[in-house]
Scaffold this active site. Structure first.
Site, PDB file in Angstrom:
ATOM      1  N   ARG A 159     -15.217 -28.925 -19.322  1.00  0.00           N
ATOM      2  CA  ARG A 159     -14.378 -28.314 -18.021  1.00  0.00           C
ATOM      3  C   ARG A 159     -13.048 -27.786 -18.660  1.00  0.00           C
ATOM      4  NH1 ARG A 159     -16.687 -32.861 -16.228  1.00  0.00           N
ATOM      5  NH2 ARG A 159     -15.193 -34.366 -17.006  1.00  0.00           N
TER       6      ARG A 159
ATOM      7  N   ALA B 263      -8.841 -31.735 -11.172  1.00  0.00           N
ATOM      8  CA  ALA B 263      -8.861 -31.032 -12.498  1.00  0.00           C
ATOM      9  C   ALA B 263      -8.996 -31.960 -13.696  1.00  0.00           C
ATOM     10  CB  ALA B 263      -7.978 -29.774 -12.396  1.00  0.00           C
ATOM     11  N   GLN B 264      -9.729 -31.163 -14.551  1.00  0.00           N
ATOM     12  CA  GLN B 264      -9.760 -32.032 -15.731  1.00  0.00           C
ATOM     13  C   GLN B 264      -8.435 -32.197 -16.619  1.00  0.00           C
ATOM     14  OE1 GLN B 264     -12.490 -33.587 -17.275  1.00  0.00           O
ATOM     15  NE2 GLN B 264     -10.948 -34.575 -18.735  1.00  0.00           N
ATOM     16  N   SER B 265      -7.623 -31.119 -16.568  1.00  0.00           N
ATOM     17  CA  SER B 265      -6.094 -31.399 -17.125  1.00  0.00           C
ATOM     18  C   SER B 265      -5.444 -32.218 -16.261  1.00  0.00           C
ATOM     19  CB  SER B 265      -5.500 -29.770 -16.769  1.00  0.00           C
ATOM     20  OG  SER B 265      -5.431 -29.411 -15.685  1.00  0.00           O
TER      21      SER B 265
END
Length: 710
Positions: free
Chosen positions: A361, A342-344
């Site tokens: 994202r 994920a981008q986070s």
């Protein structure tokens, strides 16, 4: 006919929908006859009760009332795939007088629970190669976290107030708040703390039953996940629990034209129809139902399915179907393509990226979280009334999306209804949720082939017997005798001498013999492997090394009369004339009295002059032979060349006739026409016309000269 749902009621909206069917693949609901691993068995006739798949909440009566719990074997440990629990933390305790209870508590990591022997080891474990920070910098770093350490935006709590009233007189630091938070999670007092599960070896995911109506080698399996914790613990009441969970099939609603006919009949009888609000609603949502959801990789799917089977008919045959009360799917672009994650998560590991894709994202992650939470809030009543909640959420981001903490959250890790799917699942879609529901509520059928089991047992016994025989053979095999120091040295000398003799290194051989003070008749070890060439002289003769033979006889003093196990001397196993000549030269130089040359099989002595004379004579003879051979080859080549020329001339005469070949000789006579054709060969028409004009002009000039001469 009883069976699990083969048609699924569904809708594209998330509102409550009842009695809508979608055709499922029939192959997904066939009877699952399985065996133990690596066991093949022939096809067996299926019992009448197992001709159709069995639905755990609507079993046939003759099967239900003969059901018996099978003794659960010691299956391997199985960890139920539930949402992972938070890491517990042991907070250091102090005695009443403020001192620590033991030295072990002083050298224990408060977060990991590890113990250390010294205080320096504990500090190095906490730092992990990084520079230490002061309290102000630590509070600044902790303040940048996504969530508050204490579990809320405010660090004040009832415990803090009580501690202040007890006379501490100071506000808790960030570290103490962190430790208190971990203690709450460990004790289960925090709101989002997961439910503590009993630690143990684990239990198999299936409960197995038998029935007198089925064959003795047939077992029926039901997933533990569809039972509550109390029902699983009461194993003696499992059969009664299954009986209590049986649900009566919902009758098929009458067709629309029958409803209109009934309404018309009521009007004729003078009755007044009730308003719609006063008609009791017997929908699927009012009965027992499950909530299932999956989230991962930007995909989210949720579904509420009724457990009450719906009675239908197909081609005049009675059948059961399931009803989807509500369902919804979401998908957003949150995962980096070709990189994963994920981008986070990438922002937390490497820092925030500033590309357009990363911004998109991040927005999609926030939007997906909000959409999922809004849907859960909208379905709160359905979720709260569900008997069980099945969730698959991989990754901390996805778990935080479902379980928060956030204001007005619906799902919580402390919910006793929470379950994971006890089998592998794929991408979060509506069809995957329905497959999971069908798998959960379908009775697993296991048919064991007794003949195959007996064959496998025989094979295992035979393999064990073979292994035992091999072990006994190894045990009875004679152990290699340990060599003495003299034997080890003899092996070393053998290896070194054989290496230099095979490479015809006479100086190195003599140097090794003299350095190690070896006998020139040293016998190689082991004897049984060197029976053909037991000595250096034998090996040199067999290797056709004339230089080594001469060195051994003339300089080392080797005995040529020594014979091998076959009774052959070194001369008798020599391979070429030069090696045999080395023995005869040694006989000439050493004399007849040195050794019994005749016993060794060595012919008459040969001097070096005789060798040179013989070599010169052979060279002259070879030169004469080569000259004669060269002359013979030249004569043969001349003859062949002459025959080829005659053959080519004969072929030309046969094709063109004598004197008419392409290459005419100097004595050939050509006519005027042939000469013109010969001159015009290879010319174009234009060149031929120019040549004719030139010839005519020359002829005219000749005529003019003749006329002028007259």
């Amino acid at each position: 006919m009883h069976g699990p749902p083969e048609e699924i009621a569904s809708t594209c909206e998330h509102d409550v929908v009842d009695d809508i069917d979608i055709k499922e693949q029939n192959s997904k609901h066939r009877v699952d006859s399985t065996n133990s691993p690596n066991m093949a068995h022939p096809a067996q006739p299926v019992d009448k009760l197992l001709q159709r798949p069995l639905y755990v909440f609507d079993l046939p009566e003759e099967l239900l009332y003969t059901l018996q719990l099978k003794l659960q074997s010691d299956a391997p440990a199985f960890v139920e795939p539930v949402a992972p629990q938070s890491r517990t933390t042991d907070q250091p305790s102090e005695s009443a007088d403020g001192s620590e209870e033991s030295p072990k508590a002083a050298t224990t990591c408060s977060l990991c629970g590890l113990s250390f022997t010294t205080l320096l080891d504990q500090r190095s474990h906490k730092l992990r190669g990084k520079q230490p920070v002061d309290e102000a910098e630590f509070e600044h770093l902790v303040g940048q976290l996504d969530e508050s350490i204490s579990g809320s935006d405010s660090s004040d709590s009832e415990d803090d107030e009580e501690d202040g009233r007890e006379g501490t007189g100071r506000k808790d630091t960030t570290l103490s708040a962190l430790l208190k938070r971990q203690a709450k999670v460990a004790d289960g007092d925090a709101e989002d703390a997961p439910v503590k599960r009993k630690k143990g070896a684990g239990k198999p995911p299936l409960l197995w039953f038998t029935s007198s109506k089925l064959r003795s080698n047939t077992s029926l399996g039901v997933y533990r996940a569809i039972l509550s914790a109390e029902e699983q613990d009461a194993e003696e009441q499992l059969v009664e629990t299954v009986k209590r969970k049986q649900l009566a099939a919902k009758p098929q609603p009458p067709p629309p034209h029958m409803l209109k006919k009934a309404a018309a009949q009521d009007e004729e009888d003078g009755g007044v129809p009730l308003p719609a609000s006063m008609i009791p609603k017997n929908t699927s949502a009012s009965g027992p139902h499950y909530f299932l959801c999956m989230i991962g990789g930007g995909h989210f799917a949720a579904m509420v399915v009724s457990l009450t089977p719906k009675l239908t008919k197909k081609a005049g045959v009675e059948d059961r179907t399931a009803t989807v009360i509500a369902h919804k799917t979401f998908h957003r672009y949150t995962t980096r393509r070709k990189q994963g994650g994920a981008q986070s998560a990438n922002d937390s590991a490497k820092g925030a990226a500033h590309s357009a894709g990363s911004s998109l994202r991040r927005y999609n992650e926030t939007a997906l979280t909000q959409e999922v939470r809004d849907l859960l809030s909208e379905w709160r009543d359905l979720i709260d009334s569900s008997e069980l909640v099945f969730v698959r959420a991989t990754g901390s981001t996805n778990r935080r999306t479902l379980f928060g903490p956030y204001e007005g959250q619906v799902l919580t890790l402390k919910d006793n209804r929470l379950r994971g799917f006890p089998f592998s699942t794929k991408r979060a879609t509506q069809s995957e949720l329905m497959k999971a529901f069908v798998e959960l509520t379908r009775v697993q059928v296991n048919v064991v082939d007794e003949a195959a089991l007996a064959k496998q047992a025989e094979e295992a016994a035979a393999a064990a017997a073979r292994a035992e025989s091999v072990a006994n053979a190894k045990a009875s095999a004679p152990k290699p005798v340990k060599l003495t120091k003299e034997e080890e040295e003899a092996l070393t000398h053998t290896t070194q001498l054989q290496a230099v003799i095979r490479r015809s290194k006479a100086p190195a051989m003599l140097s090794y013999i003299q350095t190690n003070k070896l006998s020139p008749d040293f016998r190689f070890m082991p004897h049984h492997e060197n029976h053909h060439a037991p000595t250096s002289l034998h090996l040199a003769a067999a290797s056709n090394s004339a230089a080594c033979v001469s060195a051994l006889l003339l300089k080392a003093g080797a005995d040529p009369t020594v014979k091998n196990e076959s009774g052959s001397s070194a001369f008798e196993i020599a391979g070429d004339r030069s090696t045999r000549d080395a023995f005869r030269l040694a006989r000439s130089q050493l004399g007849e009295a040195k050794w019994a040359w005749d016993t060794a099989g060595v012919p008459a002595a040969l001097s070096q002059a005789e060798v040179d004379k013989r070599t010169a004579r052979e060279k002259d003879e070879k030169g004469v032979e080569e000259a004669a051979e060269k002359q013979r080859r030249q004569a043969e080549m001349e003859r062949i060349r002459k025959e080829d020329t005659e053959k080519q001339t004969g072929a030309k005469d046969k094709k063109y006739g004598k004197g008419h070949g392409l290459g005419l000789g100097p004595g050939a006579i050509m006519t005027a026409e042939e000469r013109r054709r010969e001159d015009a060969k290879g010319m174009t028409d234009e060149m031929k016309m120019r040549l004719e004009r030139e010839k005519r002009a020359r002829a005219a000039e000749e005529r003019m000269k003749k006329l002028q001469g007259k």
